[in-house]
Design a protein around this motif. Structure first.
Motif, PDB file in Angstrom:
ATOM      1  N   ARG A 115      -1.433  13.545  -4.884  1.00  0.00           N
ATOM      2  CA  ARG A 115      -1.687  14.311  -6.115  1.00  0.00           C
ATOM      3  C   ARG A 115      -1.174  13.541  -7.327  1.00  0.00           C
ATOM      4  NH1 ARG A 115      -3.221  19.983  -6.316  1.00  0.00           N
ATOM      5  NH2 ARG A 115      -4.269  20.348  -4.329  1.00  0.00           N
ATOM      6  N   MET A 116      -0.002  12.943  -7.189  1.00  0.00           N
ATOM      7  CA  MET A 116       0.576  12.174  -8.299  1.00  0.00           C
ATOM      8  C   MET A 116      -0.295  10.949  -8.606  1.00  0.00           C
ATOM      9  SD  MET A 116       4.643  12.311  -7.469  1.00  0.00           S
ATOM     10  CE  MET A 116       5.553  13.863  -7.668  1.00  0.00           C
ATOM     11  N   ARG A 117      -0.749  10.287  -7.553  1.00  0.00           N
ATOM     12  CA  ARG A 117      -1.598   9.114  -7.753  1.00  0.00           C
ATOM     13  C   ARG A 117      -2.903   9.515  -8.425  1.00  0.00           C
ATOM     14  NH1 ARG A 117      -2.513   5.465  -2.543  1.00  0.00           N
ATOM     15  NH2 ARG A 117      -0.404   4.773  -3.087  1.00  0.00           N
ATOM     16  N   ASP A 118      -3.502  10.633  -7.979  1.00  0.00           N
ATOM     17  CA  ASP A 118      -4.759  11.104  -8.572  1.00  0.00           C
ATOM     18  C   ASP A 118      -4.571  11.511 -10.033  1.00  0.00           C
ATOM     19  OD1 ASP A 118      -6.000  10.661  -6.174  1.00  0.00           O
ATOM     20  OD2 ASP A 118      -5.966  12.765  -5.530  1.00  0.00           O
ATOM     21  N   ALA A 119      -3.347  11.955 -10.382  1.00  0.00           N
ATOM     22  CA  ALA A 119      -3.077  12.364 -11.760  1.00  0.00           C
ATOM     23  C   ALA A 119      -2.791  11.174 -12.678  1.00  0.00           C
ATOM     24  CB  ALA A 119      -1.888  13.324 -11.794  1.00  0.00           C
ATOM     25  N   GLY A 120      -2.808   9.970 -12.104  1.00  0.00           N
ATOM     26  CA  GLY A 120      -2.644   8.781 -12.928  1.00  0.00           C
ATOM     27  C   GLY A 120      -1.295   8.127 -12.837  1.00  0.00           C
ATOM     28  N   HIS A 121      -0.378   8.700 -12.042  1.00  0.00           N
ATOM     29  CA  HIS A 121       0.932   8.066 -11.914  1.00  0.00           C
ATOM     30  C   HIS A 121       0.844   6.968 -10.870  1.00  0.00           C
ATOM     31  CE1 HIS A 121       5.237   7.511 -11.908  1.00  0.00           C
ATOM     32  NE2 HIS A 121       5.256   7.648 -10.591  1.00  0.00           N
ATOM     33  N   PRO A 122       1.329   5.759 -11.173  1.00  0.00           N
ATOM     34  CA  PRO A 122       1.270   4.671 -10.184  1.00  0.00           C
ATOM     35  C   PRO A 122       2.259   4.910  -9.042  1.00  0.00           C
ATOM     36  CG  PRO A 122       2.449   3.953 -12.160  1.00  0.00           C
ATOM     37  CD  PRO A 122       1.892   5.310 -12.473  1.00  0.00           C
ATOM     38  N   VAL A 123       1.735   5.199  -7.869  1.00  0.00           N
ATOM     39  CA  VAL A 123       2.568   5.413  -6.679  1.00  0.00           C
ATOM     40  C   VAL A 123       2.389   4.195  -5.781  1.00  0.00           C
ATOM     41  CG1 VAL A 123       3.017   6.892  -4.684  1.00  0.00           C
ATOM     42  CG2 VAL A 123       2.289   7.907  -6.857  1.00  0.00           C
ATOM     43  N   ALA A 124       3.366   3.304  -5.804  1.00  0.00           N
ATOM     44  CA  ALA A 124       3.240   2.056  -5.046  1.00  0.00           C
ATOM     45  C   ALA A 124       3.233   2.305  -3.553  1.00  0.00           C
ATOM     46  CB  ALA A 124       4.395   1.112  -5.422  1.00  0.00           C
ATOM     47  N   GLU A 125       4.068   3.247  -3.100  1.00  0.00           N
ATOM     48  CA  GLU A 125       4.198   3.526  -1.674  1.00  0.00           C
ATOM     49  C   GLU A 125       4.242   5.028  -1.467  1.00  0.00           C
ATOM     50  OE1 GLU A 125       7.732   2.101   0.595  1.00  0.00           O
ATOM     51  OE2 GLU A 125       6.356   0.543   1.285  1.00  0.00           O
ATOM     52  N   LEU A 126       3.284   5.563  -0.737  1.00  0.00           N
ATOM     53  CA  LEU A 126       3.217   7.006  -0.539  1.00  0.00           C
ATOM     54  C   LEU A 126       4.446   7.496   0.212  1.00  0.00           C
ATOM     55  CD1 LEU A 126      -0.532   7.443   0.459  1.00  0.00           C
ATOM     56  CD2 LEU A 126       0.563   8.337  -1.611  1.00  0.00           C
ATOM     57  N   PRO A 127       5.062   8.596  -0.247  1.00  0.00           N
ATOM     58  CA  PRO A 127       6.222   9.147   0.471  1.00  0.00           C
ATOM     59  C   PRO A 127       5.778   9.830   1.762  1.00  0.00           C
ATOM     60  CG  PRO A 127       5.624  10.575  -1.355  1.00  0.00           C
ATOM     61  CD  PRO A 127       4.734   9.373  -1.458  1.00  0.00           C
ATOM     62  N   LEU A 128       6.615   9.769   2.787  1.00  0.00           N
ATOM     63  CA  LEU A 128       6.312  10.410   4.062  1.00  0.00           C
ATOM     64  C   LEU A 128       7.274  11.543   4.389  1.00  0.00           C
ATOM     65  CD1 LEU A 128       5.486   7.304   6.304  1.00  0.00           C
ATOM     66  CD2 LEU A 128       3.909   8.774   5.041  1.00  0.00           C
ATOM     67  N   THR A 129       8.386  11.624   3.665  1.00  0.00           N
ATOM     68  CA  THR A 129       9.390  12.657   3.918  1.00  0.00           C
ATOM     69  C   THR A 129       9.803  13.295   2.602  1.00  0.00           C
ATOM     70  OG1 THR A 129      11.302  11.201   3.657  1.00  0.00           O
ATOM     71  CG2 THR A 129      10.275  11.292   5.860  1.00  0.00           C
ATOM     72  N   PRO A 130      10.393  14.511   2.638  1.00  0.00           N
ATOM     73  CA  PRO A 130      10.887  15.122   1.405  1.00  0.00           C
ATOM     74  C   PRO A 130      11.886  14.246   0.655  1.00  0.00           C
ATOM     75  CG  PRO A 130      10.760  16.771   3.143  1.00  0.00           C
ATOM     76  CD  PRO A 130      10.484  15.446   3.795  1.00  0.00           C
ATOM     77  N   VAL A 131      12.726  13.515   1.372  1.00  0.00           N
ATOM     78  CA  VAL A 131      13.706  12.638   0.718  1.00  0.00           C
ATOM     79  C   VAL A 131      12.993  11.553  -0.077  1.00  0.00           C
ATOM     80  CG1 VAL A 131      15.537  10.942   1.124  1.00  0.00           C
ATOM     81  CG2 VAL A 131      15.522  13.088   2.415  1.00  0.00           C
ATOM     82  N   ARG A 177       2.035  16.536 -16.309  1.00  0.00           N
ATOM     83  CA  ARG A 177       1.657  16.598 -17.726  1.00  0.00           C
ATOM     84  C   ARG A 177       2.869  16.922 -18.591  1.00  0.00           C
ATOM     85  NH1 ARG A 177      -3.014  19.071 -15.593  1.00  0.00           N
ATOM     86  NH2 ARG A 177      -2.146  21.145 -15.956  1.00  0.00           N
ATOM     87  N   ALA A 178       3.723  17.817 -18.091  1.00  0.00           N
ATOM     88  CA  ALA A 178       4.920  18.188 -18.853  1.00  0.00           C
ATOM     89  C   ALA A 178       5.892  17.027 -18.970  1.00  0.00           C
ATOM     90  CB  ALA A 178       5.613  19.387 -18.205  1.00  0.00           C
ATOM     91  N   SER A 179       5.880  16.125 -17.951  1.00  0.00           N
ATOM     92  CA  SER A 179       6.797  14.984 -17.987  1.00  0.00           C
ATOM     93  C   SER A 179       6.219  13.806 -18.750  1.00  0.00           C
ATOM     94  CB  SER A 179       7.129  14.532 -16.557  1.00  0.00           C
ATOM     95  OG  SER A 179       6.011  13.879 -15.976  1.00  0.00           O
ATOM     96  N   GLY A 180       4.900  13.856 -18.990  1.00  0.00           N
ATOM     97  CA  GLY A 180       4.247  12.739 -19.662  1.00  0.00           C
ATOM     98  C   GLY A 180       3.841  11.628 -18.719  1.00  0.00           C
ATOM     99  N   ALA A 181       4.081  11.801 -17.400  1.00  0.00           N
ATOM    100  CA  ALA A 181       3.714  10.765 -16.439  1.00  0.00           C
ATOM    101  C   ALA A 181       2.202  10.718 -16.280  1.00  0.00           C
ATOM    102  CB  ALA A 181       4.364  11.046 -15.083  1.00  0.00           C
TER     103      ALA A 181
END
Length: 584
Positions: free
Chosen positions: A259-275, A578-582
């Motif tokens: 979702r973050m990547r689709d919203a335009g935030h560069p996610v280099a490595e997708l997270p797999l855990t909550p941490v 959007r609220a964070s500007g990311a």
């Protein structure tokens, strides 16, 4: 890791008696000591069938054609017996009731070691150790039927642990467990692997807990063929698009990263855990305002007065001072609950909290005391079966408990025939429901011969087809792949938007966060809290009742900046960004 695998599959194809297709089809992989291998695939791809071949049940006990070779400890399963194989591989089934055969919890765990001819002292020592590991030693003298669904699943795991085989195969071992029970199971499995000498083959939809344990992922496609086999992080990150297209489950953290990547935030490595998701969130600018602010109030269980809804708000369900016994045990204690018409209410709680009993009492599956439940003006204790069926559709936790006809089509038709609809109308509705749930090819198959996911879809279809204004579902997404679960939830959400009242018992708190309008938290047979979903998830009600917030809520609540703490749903993430500007 040794050079010789504990398990070796070569070009394995399996076709059930009466089936036309092989699922799985041409599958081959190896499992070594110390490995934890996760098998993923859409519903109907043959995962559970494959599991049954690993201990010889296919082809020795289950009527199916097996091509290729399955070797356990170097021995081909076709060349030996299931009894001999049980010394090397143990099995935890998708449905724990399918493997419970004795009258007490202790006897059940002793059954396997006794059949291996072990001395009495060794049998008892193994049983005590296994039951202690899964938290059931104090209930060793009880009948397994007295345990909740999750309790029976832990018992099945204890039976496998007591055999102390080098290979354990687990088919959806946490499907009936609450979040704390899931953590307990994975802690037990992690301890087992850490001691060495064991390997696990795991079929699991709840990847949020499994990812801390899994080494490798094997993925089957829709036709049951091997699609991917490799390190878990490599497969899930590098092939995420293909996995989504297949409809398999992914960790909630991974879906959030997408979702973050689709919203335009560069996610280099997708997270797999909550941490890992928390770390990603902390790399973003903080939101300028809390996102979102939970609305609504939460009624504490300390109050005996149900919440007051807007004037004129019609109730679908009204429960007053409901006390229910199972045998000599009081399961519900003076429950009060109001469900507004058109609500989507999730009943949550730890295993044994009384969720299923409350749902069954509301729907009249078990007769509550007279005058305690009002269901759209009906008293389930007095209404006849036909009248109740027109008011409420019920889906059991175990689909097989409600199947009474010899084919899938006849199972769907029975409630319509009871309403005396014309044969043409019945046929038309059945055809539409078969198409809706992807069961067209199985219309003439006996319901008991369906895969676990297909059985669940059929059970939901039988409840939906009559068009009752209230639907009551006990773990409706159990055994479903991500695509089918999403389709089912979309159907329920659509019915809810059209005015159907939906009550769901579930352990999937992310499902609750994303779909429910209200949450009732049960604890020890009482309503501990009730209110609008966002408000309940933002309160301490879940933790106080022995539950945990859903994975996304845990990840965002752990973020450094408190403005993120209100995010609980995937749908909240674009607003938060959007609220964070990311990504802007």
């Amino acid at each position: 890791m040794t050079d010789s695998p504990l398990l070796q599959l070569e070009s394995v194809r399996i076709r059930h008696e009466g089936a036309t297709a092989f699922t799985p089809d041409e599958v081959g992989f190896a499992v070594h000591s110390g490995e934890v291998v996760l098998v993923l695939g859409p519903s109907g791809s043959g995962k559970s069938t494959l599991a049954l071949a690993l201990n010889g049940l296919v082809p020795h006990a289950v009527p199916a054609e097996l091509e290729g070779t399955v070797r356990v400890d170097g021995i081909a399963t076709t060349d030996t017996t299931v009894a001999r194989l049980s010394e090397s591989v143990s099995m935890v089934f998708q449905d724990p009731d399918a493997q419970i055969v004795t009258g007490t919890v202790l006897d059940e765990v002793c059954f396997g070691p006794e059949n291996l001819g072990l001395p009495v002292a060794e049998v008892l020592a193994r049983a005590e150790a296994a039951l202690t590991q899964v938290g059931l030693w104090q209930r060793r003298d009880e009948n397994p039927d007295r345990l909740s669904g999750g309790g029976r699943q832990r018992l099945a795991l204890a039976c496998a642990l007591a055999l102390r085989t080098p290979l354990i195969v687990l088919d959806e071992p946490t499907a009936n467990l609450d979040p704390r029970g899931i953590d307990e199971v994975y802690t037990t499995l992690a301890d087992l692997v850490a001691r060495g000498g064991h390997a696990l083959v795991l079929i699991e939809h709840n990847l949020d807990a499994a990812m801390t344990l899994v080494d490798r992922v094997v993925v089957l496609d829709r036709s049951g063929r091997l699609r991917f086999d490799g390190p878990a992080r490599t497969v899930l990150r590098d092939h995420v698009g293909e996995l989504l297209a297949l409809g398999v489950w992914l960790p909630a953290a991974t879906l959030a990263g997408l979702r973050m990547r689709d919203a335009g935030h560069p996610v280099a490595e997708l997270p797999l855990t909550p941490v890992e998701l928390t770390a990603l969130v902390d790399s973003l600018p903080a939101p300028t305002a809390p996102v979102p602010a939970p609305e609504g109030t939460v009624r504490s269980g300390a109050s005996t007065t149900p919440p007051q809804f807007a004037p004129g708000h019609e109730l679908a369900v009204r429960v007053r001072d409901l006390t229910v016994h199972r045998g000599r045990t009081e399961v519900l204690h003076g429950v009060d609950l109001d469900v507004p018409r058109g609500a989507f209410v999730a009943l949550v709680g730890t295993n044994g909290a009384g969720k299923t009993t409350l749902l069954q009492s509301i729907a009249g599956v078990i007769a509550p005391p007279r005058g305690r439940v009002d269901l759209l003006g009906l008293d389930p204790a007095r209404a006849d079966v036909g009248t109740l069926a027109r008011a409420v559709g019920f889906v059991f936790q175990n689909p097989e408990h409600q199947f009474v006809r010899g084919t899938v089509a006849d199972e769907l038709a029975q409630s319509l025939e009871r309403q005396r609809l014309s044969p043409d109308e019945v046929a038309d509705r059945v055809d539409r429901m078969l198409e809706r749930f992807g069961l067209e090819a199985a219309r003439d198959v006996h319901p008991f011969l369906l895969s676990g996911g297909q059985k669940r879809r059929l059970s939901v279809g039988t409840a939906l087809i009559a068009g009752a204004p209230v639907l009551a579902l006990d773990e409706p997404t159990f055994g479903q792949d991500r695509e089918r679960a999403a389709e089912l939830l979309d159907i329920l959400s659509g019915l809810h938007s059209e005015g159907t009242t939906v009550l769901v018992v579930t352990h999937d708190l992310q499902l609750v966060a994303d779909h429910a309008t209200h949450v009732a938290v049960l604890d020890g047979g009482r309503i501990a809290a009730f209110g609008e979903t966002a408000a309940v998830l933002a309160s301490d009600a879940l933790v106080a009742s022995g539950l945990q917030p859903p994975p996304l809520a845990r990840a965002f609540r752990a973020a450094a900046h408190p403005a993120w703490h209100g995010v609980t749903r995937l749908g909240d993430i674009p607003t938060a960004l959007r609220a964070s500007g990311a990504g802007s």
